[in-house]
Design a protein around this motif. Structure first.
Motif, mmCIF file in Angstrom:
data_model
loop_
_atom_site.group_PDB
_atom_site.id
_atom_site.type_symbol
_atom_site.label_atom_id
_atom_site.label_comp_id
_atom_site.label_asym_id
_atom_site.label_seq_id
_atom_site.Cartn_x
_atom_site.Cartn_y
_atom_site.Cartn_z
ATOM 1 N N GLN A 58 0.821 -1.226 0.000
ATOM 2 C CA GLN A 58 0.000 0.000 0.000
ATOM 3 C C GLN A 58 0.845 1.261 0.000
ATOM 4 O OE1 GLN A 58 -0.453 -2.366 2.539
ATOM 5 N NE2 GLN A 58 -0.951 -1.330 4.437
ATOM 6 N N VAL A 61 1.797 1.039 -4.386
ATOM 7 C CA VAL A 61 0.970 0.664 -5.553
ATOM 8 C C VAL A 61 0.234 1.838 -6.166
ATOM 9 C CG1 VAL A 61 0.589 -1.784 -5.188
ATOM 10 C CG2 VAL A 61 -0.867 -0.142 -4.034
ATOM 11 N N TRP A 62 -0.091 2.822 -5.354
ATOM 12 C CA TRP A 62 -0.858 3.948 -5.900
ATOM 13 C C TRP A 62 -0.026 4.828 -6.821
ATOM 14 C CZ3 TRP A 62 0.908 8.741 -4.286
ATOM 15 C CH2 TRP A 62 1.772 8.721 -3.170
ATOM 16 N N ARG A 65 1.951 2.174 -12.430
ATOM 17 C CA ARG A 65 1.116 1.836 -13.568
ATOM 18 C C ARG A 65 1.812 0.733 -14.335
ATOM 19 N NH1 ARG A 65 -0.876 6.173 -17.608
ATOM 20 N NH2 ARG A 65 1.260 6.885 -17.669
ATOM 21 N N VAL A 98 5.836 0.936 -14.062
ATOM 22 C CA VAL A 98 6.439 2.261 -13.956
ATOM 23 C C VAL A 98 6.015 2.893 -12.644
ATOM 24 C CG1 VAL A 98 6.463 4.541 -14.948
ATOM 25 C CG2 VAL A 98 6.497 2.580 -16.429
ATOM 26 N N PRO A 100 7.689 6.115 -9.938
ATOM 27 C CA PRO A 100 8.831 7.003 -9.752
ATOM 28 C C PRO A 100 9.795 6.528 -8.675
ATOM 29 C CG PRO A 100 6.761 8.196 -9.471
ATOM 30 C CD PRO A 100 6.407 6.782 -9.671
ATOM 31 N N TYR A 124 16.718 -5.671 -27.059
ATOM 32 C CA TYR A 124 16.388 -4.866 -28.237
ATOM 33 C C TYR A 124 17.343 -5.133 -29.388
ATOM 34 C CZ TYR A 124 13.009 -2.142 -25.647
ATOM 35 O OH TYR A 124 11.915 -1.747 -24.938
ATOM 36 N N HIS A 145 15.167 3.839 -7.590
ATOM 37 C CA HIS A 145 15.863 4.539 -8.666
ATOM 38 C C HIS A 145 16.952 5.424 -8.084
ATOM 39 C CE1 HIS A 145 13.562 3.546 -12.161
ATOM 40 N NE2 HIS A 145 12.427 3.899 -11.620
ATOM 41 N N THR A 146 18.047 5.554 -8.781
ATOM 42 C CA THR A 146 19.055 6.515 -8.352
ATOM 43 C C THR A 146 18.964 7.714 -9.287
ATOM 44 O OG1 THR A 146 20.589 5.294 -9.720
ATOM 45 C CG2 THR A 146 20.703 4.912 -7.365
ATOM 46 N N TYR A 147 18.397 8.773 -8.792
ATOM 47 C CA TYR A 147 18.236 9.965 -9.613
ATOM 48 C C TYR A 147 19.364 10.960 -9.385
ATOM 49 C CZ TYR A 147 13.402 8.554 -10.359
ATOM 50 O OH TYR A 147 12.276 7.898 -10.719
ATOM 51 N N PHE A 148 20.007 10.854 -8.234
ATOM 52 C CA PHE A 148 20.891 11.941 -7.839
ATOM 53 C C PHE A 148 22.347 11.532 -7.898
ATOM 54 C CE2 PHE A 148 16.908 12.497 -5.468
ATOM 55 C CZ PHE A 148 16.485 13.638 -6.125
ATOM 56 N N MET A 149 23.166 12.507 -8.214
ATOM 57 C CA MET A 149 24.606 12.319 -8.174
ATOM 58 C C MET A 149 25.072 12.655 -6.766
ATOM 59 S SD MET A 149 25.683 11.657 -11.290
ATOM 60 C CE MET A 149 27.323 12.306 -11.566
ATOM 61 N N LYS A 150 26.164 12.014 -6.376
ATOM 62 C CA LYS A 150 26.753 12.352 -5.072
ATOM 63 C C LYS A 150 27.529 13.655 -5.226
ATOM 64 C CE LYS A 150 26.283 9.338 -1.652
ATOM 65 N NZ LYS A 150 26.586 7.934 -1.891
ATOM 66 N N ARG A 151 27.358 14.530 -4.275
ATOM 67 C CA ARG A 151 28.153 15.744 -4.259
ATOM 68 C C ARG A 151 29.590 15.391 -3.923
ATOM 69 N NH1 ARG A 151 26.381 20.569 -6.097
ATOM 70 N NH2 ARG A 151 24.442 21.242 -5.177
ATOM 71 N N TRP A 154 34.188 17.572 0.772
ATOM 72 C CA TRP A 154 35.569 17.907 1.058
ATOM 73 C C TRP A 154 35.875 17.513 2.493
ATOM 74 C CZ3 TRP A 154 38.875 20.681 4.023
ATOM 75 C CH2 TRP A 154 40.147 20.882 3.473
ATOM 76 N N VAL B 21 20.965 15.863 -11.345
ATOM 77 C CA VAL B 21 20.531 16.736 -10.276
ATOM 78 C C VAL B 21 21.203 16.242 -9.003
ATOM 79 C CG1 VAL B 21 18.486 17.662 -9.179
ATOM 80 C CG2 VAL B 21 18.336 16.773 -11.473
ATOM 81 N N HIS B 77 -4.763 8.355 -10.785
ATOM 82 C CA HIS B 77 -4.543 7.273 -11.746
ATOM 83 C C HIS B 77 -4.870 7.778 -13.141
ATOM 84 C CE1 HIS B 77 -3.495 4.271 -8.901
ATOM 85 N NE2 HIS B 77 -4.505 4.617 -8.149
ATOM 86 N N VAL B 114 -5.949 3.644 0.038
ATOM 87 C CA VAL B 114 -4.622 3.299 -0.480
ATOM 88 C C VAL B 114 -4.467 3.830 -1.902
ATOM 89 C CG1 VAL B 114 -3.133 1.377 -1.093
ATOM 90 C CG2 VAL B 114 -4.490 1.276 0.983
ATOM 91 N N GLY B 115 -5.549 3.809 -2.650
ATOM 92 C CA GLY B 115 -5.454 4.189 -4.049
ATOM 93 C C GLY B 115 -5.093 3.021 -4.936
ATOM 94 N N THR B 875 18.880 6.799 -15.171
ATOM 95 C CA THR B 875 17.954 7.585 -14.353
ATOM 96 C C THR B 875 18.621 8.855 -13.831
ATOM 97 O OG1 THR B 875 18.510 6.052 -12.595
ATOM 98 C CG2 THR B 875 16.378 5.787 -13.621
#
Lengths: 240, 962
Positions: A58, A61-62, A65, A98, A100, A124, A145-151, A154, B21, B77, B114-115, B875
């Motif tokens: 829960q 899942v929302w 898709r 899919v 995020p 493919y 997902h890894t979206y971010f780069m490590k800064r 120093w 980012v 959705h 929950v959706g 990504t």
């Protein structure tokens, strides 16, 4: 261009393999038994289940898709993580879950005109390669997902562990500490050191860096006495 | 081994050009707004008294749950677009929301907390008519779905079908409505037009027909539009022809009783079709015997059916909108009455008596730039003292939702029109007074030295003053608690920032509402609803005058064209304030074929817009004498093209001095074989910095930079997967010369294309390999430039060299755009909108037809990535990280004042704004620049020098004493 040519030459092979892919006959696929009730004309249902290990369904899942071949067919996830995409005609489709937050590997699902299904890895490049996946689909997330780069942070350790710094610090230590450790008043030692100095600097008449720089800036004519100036720059050594 | 090396090299390159980012940048430069579309159904979650949910089903095929306190989305959705995802009905019971989707194809039940999906079943084919909950003994257990020829009953718990029955005589009878009053039967109502009404009652238990009646009703044509069930199963219908109500007890009677409205002392407004509105608070019980009858556009009546007699409880005139709402056992009605031109008042009335409830007045202020209210969604609740309170969502014609709480406090507004942005532009903000002063200093060079010095000093003084004021404000704000300090953006304090990163986004939506949005924060600064926009309109937005020509106001022109008739209107407005300009645009009596902005200015620095009508006559806007004179001088060098995709014809025209036109070339694409899908030129504001590319051997390969080049995409009419193809034509728009033609066999659309500089990138679906492929075309003049000073389409004897390469792209795409920067020095990236909602920033380096298969010394020198058939999707390259943009329709890129920075707006169902740095931030200190470190190192060095100097002095002194 050459890629296209190569692709053209490989075309016959691919076509032959495609034909095989479309009329494959298997005995180990289960879902054909349940299919007679699911058929709606010539449309079929892609079923499966998505799992994110260690996360309650829960909680995610929302956001998710099921996309079949882009957005051509869309399915949604049930509260238990299961899904079904209805009304899909026979063909070969890439099924993707899919969301995020989590990463899922896409799966290729082939549906024959009789409604037989099979799932395989997406490739493919070699589109006809068959590496079987379970059907009904069991799609397990491979993590967030890894979206971010490590800064680049120093820290002192980074600075000290830098090879350039090491190369600078060690000679410095030697220069500073060695005279303290070794007794310079001992005449024998002094003699020995002088010798080693001479070995290090075999040609005392060689121009050194500072002199080179002055020569460079003051023009080539002004300096023609390399020996004298080198004497002047190292008075401490000479005095010993 | 060579492969390994190339792989390593590739990895190195990948790592170097990766621009992602950083986590601490989240929300710093970017924002996202999520929308759902025009609301079709809305239900409040009444399951728990304190619930804060409202469920919306929209015309964009979106089902969403909103937080009523904040107006933000709980979940959403997004189904397929088009009729297959169309939401036909939304029924809400407890925690379950039942949706009928795709003209009765799917029945879905959602868990609203929950959706997630509870269950989904496929229904038999047949067009959907109606659906309702079916209850028994006060509990709702089933949902009934009426199709054209069948009725089915499903369990609410798991969606399984209880029974399915074919409707009798479904060839002749049009079944339209379904009703259940919780008495163990389901009534299906159908009509035979101009003849009779058919009523079939089914037993809930087994689907047996318990009763079948046909009632004479030759006047009835549509049950849904003119009938409602009220009271203990009485069908109430209204007939506008005889101006009377018809009543029929579904259980007992077989004859309709006519009650003329005149007997109730009522009159119907001429030409108005009366409407009945009833309410059934609990599906397991019959509807209330009170109902609304609307007899005029602003005339409603609350009627009651009392033992077969109609009683008028209350007459509401004027009343724009009415709505029922139920809480607990109490049902109330909310009535909206107009107060004056800009405000409406809402009141609650008790449904069973028509009495006005005290202290329930609520004022709804109408936006003068918005539409009229269209629908009310009322949430009633019981207060602690058992009186009824309410909150209401008002939906207006411009798709805006306004949530109002008593006593008239607007909790939130949602501009759902923004879910369908058609086109947009970014306009520079105006300069502030001080900035204008500074800029003005550089304008005039005629002044003497002394006056220039004085001017410089005075402007510096002004700057100092502004800076002190700024510091004082900072100091003043710092003393206040943090929550009170809000940097509210409003039109008054808008001004350009030093790098021109903040701009005004002018967005045009399909509903005809225009918005001005601050690109930094996403605040809507102005809105303007154009209420005369046809539903099938196409829009073209043009900036005629930017903010650079003070004191002339900036000016945007929107061309609104009816797609069917071709008739167009112009709307001229100020993009900063949204106000309609006082300039009256010309009336356009003829259908418009083409419009083009010329690089000519009139005396007020407005660019000239040319409009070509279907008589091939040209009209100019503005059309002052000055403009016409300039046009006459320039006419010989003004060319334009027209596309007629239905006949497959591309034709080029030249302007004559008398503003008539002359056909100079024509290219016909045979429509039997292929059709023209799109034609794309280059963006007029694009700059190319370097004329060529330096090769590994230090020679230069010159780019073919033809500003008049058009890329024409064609698709085959034959869609068979073996024979379909996609064609690309590169045509010079002035001469009609076909520069290049490429055909992608065994491919089909949709084709996405970007045309920029000397390259064209397009994406198509390969039917052979069932995958998406990218192809890139690059045009080069060769090692020598023909005429390096000026490009003329009429004088380029040598055809360009064309290079092409194709790649596999492991995802389908929604839209494609390229980044754009001020001077074109920064390397280019392609922005790819993916169906998952991510926006991928793909370096153009990967789409370079000169990528070698075998790495050589020279290609390494040129920094070419070795060819790999599959394009990577990482990504880290998603510029919007997890802020996905659903159904990306378009990506708009605009240069900023910084060469390294490109502003990006992605729009679709959502709007997302961010900045990208294709070559990293090379011209400005990064936002993570470590000022602390650099200053501490400086200070440390400074002190170290001081100390060592002192020590050296001491040492020298000591030595001198020795």
């Amino acid at each position: 261009m050459s890629h296209r040519e190569r692709a053209a030459s490989a075309w016959f092979v691919v076509q032959a393999m495609l034909a095989v892919a479309f009329c494959f006959s298997d005995t180990d696929t289960g879902p054909s038994a349940g299919l007679s009730t699911q058929t709606n004309g010539d449309r079929f249902k892609i079923e499966g289940r998505a799992i994110v290990p260690g996360v309650k369904t829960q909680d995610w899942v929302w956001t998710a898709r099921v996309l079949v071949e882009g957005e051509e067919y869309v399915g949604f996830l049930r509260t238990d993580g299961g899904f079904a995409v209805n009304d899909v005609p026979p063909g070969s489709y890439v099924v993707e879950i899919v969301t995020p937050a989590y990463k899922f590997e896409p799966v290729r699902v082939d549906i024959t005109s009789k409604g037989k299904m099979r799932a395989r890895l997406v490739n493919y490049i070699k589109t006809s390669e068959v590496i079987r996946q379970p059907y009904p689909l069991q799609v397990r997330s491979t993590g967030p997902h890894t979206y971010f780069m490590k800064r680049e942070t120093w820290g002192w350790t980074d600075f000290l562990m830098n090879p350039m710094v090491m190369m600078m610090v060690l000679p410095l230590l030697i220069i500073v500490l060695l005279p303290k450790v070794v007794n310079t008043n001992d005449p024998e030692m002094r003699k020995e050191m002088e010798q080693s100095m001479n070995m290090l600097n075999p040609n005392p008449e060689l121009p050194d860096v500072s002199e080179f720089m002055t020569k460079l800036f003051s023009g080539s004519k002004g300096s023609s006495k390399p020996g004298g100036s080198s004497k002047g720059t190292r008075p401490a050594v000479k005095r010993r | 081994m060579a492969k390994l090396i190339s792989l390593c090299l590739k990895l190195v390159i990948l790592c170097r050009i990766a621009d992602a980012v950083f986590e601490d940048q989240v929300g710093k430069f970017d924002w996202r707004q999520q929308y759902v579309g025009k609301v079709r159904f809305a239900h409040y979650d009444m399951h728990a008294q304190s619930s804060k949910k409202v469920l919306l089903a929209t015309e964009k095929n979106v089902f969403a749950s909103l937080n009523t306190r904040t107006g933000e989305l709980h979940w959403r959705h997004v189904d397929k677009t088009g009729p297959e995802g169309n939401i036909d009905a939304l029924l809400l019971h407890g925690q379950d929301a039942v949706l009928i989707v795709g003209n009765g194809r799917l029945l879905r039940s959602w868990e609203i907390h929950v959706g997630g999906l509870n269950w989904e079943v496929v229904l038999d084919s047949g067009s959907f008519q109606s659906a309702c909950f079916v209850g028994q003994q006060d509990s709702v257990r089933y949902v009934a779905v009426l199709k054209k020829a069948a009725i089915s009953l499903h369990y609410l718990s798991n969606g399984h079908q209880k029974w399915l029955e074919n409707l009798p005589e479904s060839e002749t009878v049009l079944y339209q409505a379904i009703y259940s009053g919780g008495d163990g039967e389901v009534y299906v109502l159908g009509i035979v037009p101009h003849s009779h009404l058919a009523i079939v009652a089914y037993s809930i238990e087994d689907g047996e027909i318990t009763k079948q009646v046909s009632v004479e009703a030759p006047w009835l044509s549509n049950i849904q539009a003119s009938c409602a069930v009220v009271g203990q199963g009485t069908l109430m219908c209204v007939d506008p022809a005889t101006v009377s109500l018809y009543m029929l007890d579904l259980q007992a009677q077989a004859q309709m009783t006519q009650v003329p409205l005149q007997s109730l002392g009522l009159e119907v407004s001429p030409g108005f079709h009366p409407v009945l509105v009833s309410t059934q608070p609990n599906p397991a019980r019959p509807p209330l015997s009170e109902f609304f009858l609307q007899v005029g556009p602003d005339h409603h009546l609350l009627l009651q059916l009392n033992n077969g007699q109609l009683v008028t409880l209350r007459d509401f005139q004027p009343a724009l909108l009415v709505s029922f709402a139920t809480t607990g056992e109490k049902t109330v009605t909310a009535v909206m009455t107009p107060r004056n031109k800009t405000a409406c008042s809402l009141n609650l009335f008790s449904a069973d008596s028509g009495r006005r409830l005290l202290d329930t007045t609520l004022i709804f202020t109408m936006d003068p730039n918005g539409g009229r209210p269209e629908k009310l969604y009322v949430q009633a609740f019981l207060k602690k003292d058992d009186s009824v309170g309410y909150r209401v969502i008002v939906q207006t014609e411009d798709h805006t939702l306004t949530f109002i709480q008593q006593p008239g406090r607007v909790m939130w507004t949602r501009e759902e029109a923004l879910s369908d942005v058609v086109t947009m532009e970014m306009v520079d903000l105006p300069l502030t007074g001080t900035q204008a002063e500074l800029e003005g200093e550089f304008g005039k060079k005629t002044d003497g030295l002394l006056s220039m010095v004085l001017k410089r000093l005075s402007s510096q003084l002004i700057l100092l003053q502004a800076w002190v004021a700024h510091l004082w404000k900072l100091f003043y704000d710092a003393r206040k608690p943090h929550s009170q300090v809000k940097n509210e953006v409003s039109i008054e304090n808008l001004s350009r920032d030093e790098f021109n990163l903040q701009k005004m986004m002018v967005m045009v939506t399909a509903s005809g509402k225009l918005f001005g949005i601050d690109s930094k924060t996403g605040t809507i600064l102005w809105r303007h609803y154009l209420d005369n926009v046809p539903s099938n309109a196409v829009f073209k937005l043009m900036v005629q005058r930017t903010t650079a020509h003070f004191p002339h106001p900036p000016q945007c022109t929107l061309l609104i064209k009816d797609k069917d008739t071709g008739l167009a209107t112009l709307h001229v407005f100020n993009p900063i304030f949204g106000k309609k300009s006082h300039i009256t645009p010309p009336a356009l009596p003829q259908p418009i074929l083409q419009s083009l902005m010329l690089p000519l200015n009139d005396q007020d620095y407005a660019k000239v817009l040319l409009l070509i009508d279907n008589q091939y006559k040209v009209s100019a806007f503005p059309s002052t004498k000055n403009v016409l004179q300039q046009l006459q001088e320039m006419a010989s060098s003004i060319f334009f093209y027209l596309i007629d995709s239905s006949q497959g014809r591309l034709s080029g025209y030249r302007l004559r001095t008398d503003l008539s036109t002359e056909l100079i070339w024509e290219v016909v694409v045979p429509t039997e074989v292929q059709r023209i899908v799109s034609v794309k030129g280059k963006r007029p504001n694009e700059h190319v910095h370097s004329q060529g590319r330096v090769m590994g051997d230090r020679s230069v390969l010159y780019k073919y930079l033809n500003p008049n080049l058009l890329a024409v995409v064609t698709e085959s009419t034959d869609l068979h997967q073996e024979r379909s193809f996609v064609g690309i034509l590169l045509i010079d728009g002035v001469t009609g010369r076909i520069i290049h033609e490429a055909v992608q066999r065994k491919a089909r659309g949709p084709v996405h294309l970007v045309h920029s500089e000397n390259w064209v990138v397009y994406e198509y679906w390969s039917t052979k390999s069932r995958r998406n492929e990218f192809s890139v075309l690059e045009l080069y003049e060769g090692m020598e430039l023909y005429n390096s000073t000026v490009f003329s389409s009429l004088d380029r004897p040598h055809p360009p060299q064309v290079l092409q390469q194709s790649y596999i792209f492991p995802s389908s795409i929604s839209t494609l755009e390229a980044t754009l920067t001020e001077k074109g020095i920064t390397s280019r990236h392609l922005l790819v909108g993916l169906p998952s909602g991510a926006i991928l920033s793909l370096p153009k380096m990967f789409l370079d037809p000169r990528r070698p298969e075998i790495v050589s010394e020279q290609s390494r020198e040129e920094n070419l990535i070795p060819y790999a058939p599959e394009m990577p999707i990482r990504t880290e390259w998603f510029i919007n990280y997890n802020q996905t943009v659903s159904r990306v329709q378009g990506i708009y890129t605009a240069p900023s004042g910084l060469e390294s920075t490109c502003l990006v707006v992605a729009y679709g169902l959502d709007i997302y704004q961010t900045r990208v740095y294709p070559s990293k931030q090379f011209d400005v200190l990064k936002d993570d620049y470590d000022y602390m470190l650099i200053s501490s190192v400086l200070f440390a060095l400074f002190f170290a020098t001081m100390i060592s100097k002192r020590l050296a002095e001491v040492k020298l002194l000591n030595r001198a004493w020795r």
